[in-house]
Design an enzyme around this catalytic site. Structure first.
Site, PDB file in Angstrom:
ATOM      1  N   SER A  84       0.814  -1.215   0.000  1.00 38.49           N
ATOM      2  CA  SER A  84       0.000   0.000   0.000  1.00 38.49           C
ATOM      3  C   SER A  84       0.848   1.267   0.000  1.00 38.49           C
ATOM      4  O   SER A  84       0.325   2.363   0.165  1.00 38.49           O
ATOM      5  CB  SER A  84      -0.918   0.005   1.235  1.00 38.49           C
ATOM      6  OG  SER A  84      -0.147  -0.069   2.420  1.00 38.49           O
ATOM      7  N   THR A 186      -1.773   3.672   4.698  1.00 42.55           N
ATOM      8  CA  THR A 186      -0.753   4.685   4.581  1.00 42.55           C
ATOM      9  C   THR A 186       0.280   4.460   5.666  1.00 42.55           C
ATOM     10  O   THR A 186      -0.063   3.982   6.732  1.00 42.55           O
ATOM     11  CB  THR A 186      -1.427   6.055   4.834  1.00 42.55           C
ATOM     12  OG1 THR A 186      -2.475   6.227   3.894  1.00 42.55           O
ATOM     13  CG2 THR A 186      -0.455   7.193   4.746  1.00 42.55           C
ATOM     14  N   THR A 204       1.755   7.041   0.543  1.00 37.35           N
ATOM     15  CA  THR A 204       0.820   5.966   0.226  1.00 37.35           C
ATOM     16  C   THR A 204       0.717   5.747  -1.280  1.00 37.35           C
ATOM     17  O   THR A 204       1.051   6.635  -2.073  1.00 37.35           O
ATOM     18  CB  THR A 204      -0.583   6.300   0.774  1.00 37.35           C
ATOM     19  OG1 THR A 204      -1.446   5.189   0.626  1.00 37.35           O
ATOM     20  CG2 THR A 204      -1.183   7.486   0.040  1.00 37.35           C
ATOM     21  N   ARG A 214      -7.443   9.723  -8.743  1.00 41.09           N
ATOM     22  CA  ARG A 214      -7.963   9.913  -7.386  1.00 41.09           C
ATOM     23  C   ARG A 214      -6.822  10.258  -6.439  1.00 41.09           C
ATOM     24  O   ARG A 214      -5.748   9.674  -6.469  1.00 41.09           O
ATOM     25  CB  ARG A 214      -8.668   8.647  -6.910  1.00 41.09           C
ATOM     26  CG  ARG A 214      -9.213   8.738  -5.468  1.00 41.09           C
ATOM     27  CD  ARG A 214      -8.289   8.138  -4.439  1.00 41.09           C
ATOM     28  NE  ARG A 214      -8.846   8.137  -3.090  1.00 41.09           N
ATOM     29  CZ  ARG A 214      -8.181   7.792  -1.996  1.00 41.09           C
ATOM     30  NH1 ARG A 214      -6.925   7.406  -2.091  1.00 41.09           N
ATOM     31  NH2 ARG A 214      -8.765   7.818  -0.807  1.00 41.09           N
ATOM     32  N   VAL A 215      -7.043  11.235  -5.579  1.00 42.91           N
ATOM     33  CA  VAL A 215      -6.090  11.620  -4.544  1.00 42.91           C
ATOM     34  C   VAL A 215      -6.817  11.619  -3.208  1.00 42.91           C
ATOM     35  O   VAL A 215      -7.899  12.198  -3.097  1.00 42.91           O
ATOM     36  CB  VAL A 215      -5.478  13.010  -4.825  1.00 42.91           C
ATOM     37  CG1 VAL A 215      -4.581  13.444  -3.674  1.00 42.91           C
ATOM     38  CG2 VAL A 215      -4.692  12.992  -6.126  1.00 42.91           C
ATOM     39  N   GLY A 216      -6.234  10.979  -2.223  1.00 44.03           N
ATOM     40  CA  GLY A 216      -6.824  10.955  -0.884  1.00 44.03           C
ATOM     41  C   GLY A 216      -6.243  12.035   0.007  1.00 44.03           C
ATOM     42  O   GLY A 216      -5.768  13.077  -0.455  1.00 44.03           O
ATOM     43  N   ASP A 217      -6.240  11.762   1.298  1.00 39.70           N
ATOM     44  CA  ASP A 217      -5.798  12.768   2.266  1.00 39.70           C
ATOM     45  C   ASP A 217      -4.278  12.824   2.426  1.00 39.70           C
ATOM     46  O   ASP A 217      -3.735  13.834   2.875  1.00 39.70           O
ATOM     47  CB  ASP A 217      -6.419  12.484   3.632  1.00 39.70           C
ATOM     48  CG  ASP A 217      -5.932  11.154   4.213  1.00 39.70           C
ATOM     49  OD1 ASP A 217      -6.038  10.137   3.511  1.00 39.70           O
ATOM     50  OD2 ASP A 217      -5.460  11.131   5.362  1.00 39.70           O
ATOM     51  N   THR A 237      -4.663   7.731   8.759  1.00 35.66           N
ATOM     52  CA  THR A 237      -4.658   6.596   7.848  1.00 35.66           C
ATOM     53  C   THR A 237      -6.092   6.124   7.655  1.00 35.66           C
ATOM     54  O   THR A 237      -6.977   6.470   8.421  1.00 35.66           O
ATOM     55  CB  THR A 237      -3.783   5.447   8.407  1.00 35.66           C
ATOM     56  OG1 THR A 237      -3.694   4.404   7.429  1.00 35.66           O
ATOM     57  CG2 THR A 237      -4.350   4.880   9.687  1.00 35.66           C
ATOM     58  N   GLY A 238      -6.307   5.322   6.606  1.00 35.03           N
ATOM     59  CA  GLY A 238      -7.654   4.825   6.346  1.00 35.03           C
ATOM     60  C   GLY A 238      -8.268   5.471   5.121  1.00 35.03           C
ATOM     61  O   GLY A 238      -7.565   5.831   4.176  1.00 35.03           O
ATOM     62  N   HIS A 239      -9.566   5.645   5.138  1.00 37.41           N
ATOM     63  CA  HIS A 239     -10.293   6.183   3.981  1.00 37.41           C
ATOM     64  C   HIS A 239     -10.125   7.703   3.922  1.00 37.41           C
ATOM     65  O   HIS A 239     -10.726   8.443   4.693  1.00 37.41           O
ATOM     66  CB  HIS A 239     -11.770   5.814   4.067  1.00 37.41           C
ATOM     67  CG  HIS A 239     -12.031   4.362   3.790  1.00 37.41           C
ATOM     68  ND1 HIS A 239     -11.569   3.355   4.613  1.00 37.41           N
ATOM     69  CD2 HIS A 239     -12.685   3.748   2.769  1.00 37.41           C
ATOM     70  CE1 HIS A 239     -11.939   2.171   4.118  1.00 37.41           C
ATOM     71  NE2 HIS A 239     -12.602   2.385   3.003  1.00 37.41           N
TER      72      HIS A 239
END
Length: 328
Positions: A84, A186, A204, A214-217, A237-239
């Site tokens: 990941s 992450t 991550t 797509r880009v997360g936090d 970490t996580g969604h």
């Protein structure tokens, strides 16, 4: 004589102030008597144990927290078995491995990259953005071009194992990340060094089989990571979408500024995320969020939405893995 009079006058004013504000007196005494624990480094998930060991090589020699967190998370980025993060990360639904990372030091200097392809160590590219450009974030092809200009090697970071999983996923193309299975997690790392300075890093490959782009936090300062050298640091970490909605790591640090312990701050941030689910009538069972935090005194805390999140803490007493407390 005048010096003595001035001293008596100032002492009198201070005594009167503290008499009228006894709670402030207690706070001042408690802050002065508090011993700072340092150095300290903590990071998310089980792979944080090895990452902490790498960071400790810097911290134990009096090195800077910034160097420690970069070294620590790079170790995970380099490991193709950690699926990941970095090299070996799982691809998006188009079969492309896109990486996100950010880094922040004690002076509020920040660097970030998002949707970066073909570079094994996005955290070091993020640091180069911080130190060698007038910008905070570079994305996509621009981030790649910059990385190459700085001497980073362009290479294929899709491992055979990850490619095999992607081809298997294509048979159904069902997008449903599994809670606590590290296909969407992450490594976030925060540290305080011998000088009492804080820094943090977050990196991550994002959610497996996400939409391309797509880009997360994780690369977003204030969401996946935030450091305030007067107060503390936090990472998530996580969604990522849920963390972005609340500016989660910034929220944790601001709660510590208001006087909450790292543990209390992490708990409050998770509760706010859970409240969003309730208010929006969304099902929370397939979502995981975890925060870790570190304050200026070297005190640590962590909390998660559901059972299953763990984190690693390294102090002078050793390096241990801890199961975080959970809300539901």
């Amino acid at each position: 004589m005048s010096n003595r009079r001035n001293f008596i006058k100032k002492a009198g004013i201070l005594s009167a102030f503290l008499a009228l504000n006894p709670w402030k007196a207690e706070e001042l005494i408690s802050e002065k008597s508090k011993k700072i624990k340092k150095p300290v480094v903590l990071s998310t998930w089980r792979f944080g144990l090895q990452a902490n060991e790498e960071a400790w090589k810097v911290l134990s020699k009096g090195g800077r927290a910034l160097d420690a967190v970069e070294k620590g998370v790079r170790f995970v980025e380099d490991d193709p078995n950690e699926r990941s993060v970095g090299y070996g990360g799982r691809p998006d639904r188009d079969g492309k491995v896109t990486l996100d990372a950010c880094i922040m030091d004690e002076k509020a200097n920040v660097g970030s990259v998002a949707c970066l392809e073909n570079i094994k160590n996005p955290i070091s590219v993020a640091r180069a953005v911080m130190e060698k450009t007038p910008h905070v974030m570079l994305v996509g092809n621009g981030a790649l071009q910059f990385a190459i200009s700085q001497g980073f090697k362009k290479e294929n970071i899709l491992t055979p194992e990850s490619e095999k999983e992607w081809k298997e996923w294509l048979k159904t193309s069902e997008y449903k990340p599994v809670v606590n299975i590290e296909n969407h997690d992450t490594i976030g790392m925060i540290a305080i060094d011998e000088k009492g300075n804080l820094s943090g890093a977050c990196t991550t490959s994002g959610m497996a089989f996400k939409m391309h782009g797509r880009v997360g936090d994780s690369p977003i300062i204030g969401a996946g990571l935030f450091v305030d050298n007067e107060v503390g640091a936090a990472t998530a970490t996580g969604h990522g979408e849920e963390v972005i909605r609340t500016c989660g790591s910034y929220l944790v640090v601001e709660l510590m500024r208001q006087g909450k312990t790292p543990q209390q701050a992490c708990e409050e941030a998770v509760k706010r995320i859970y409240k969003n689910f309730v208010n929006q009538n969304r099902n929370v069972k397939d979502t995981q969020i975890g925060f870790i935090a570190l304050n200026k005194y070297g005190e640590t805390g962590a909390f998660c939405l559901q059972k299953g999140f763990n984190y690693a803490v390294h102090t002078q007493d050793g390096n241990i893995l801890i199961d975080a407390k959970n809300l539901i």
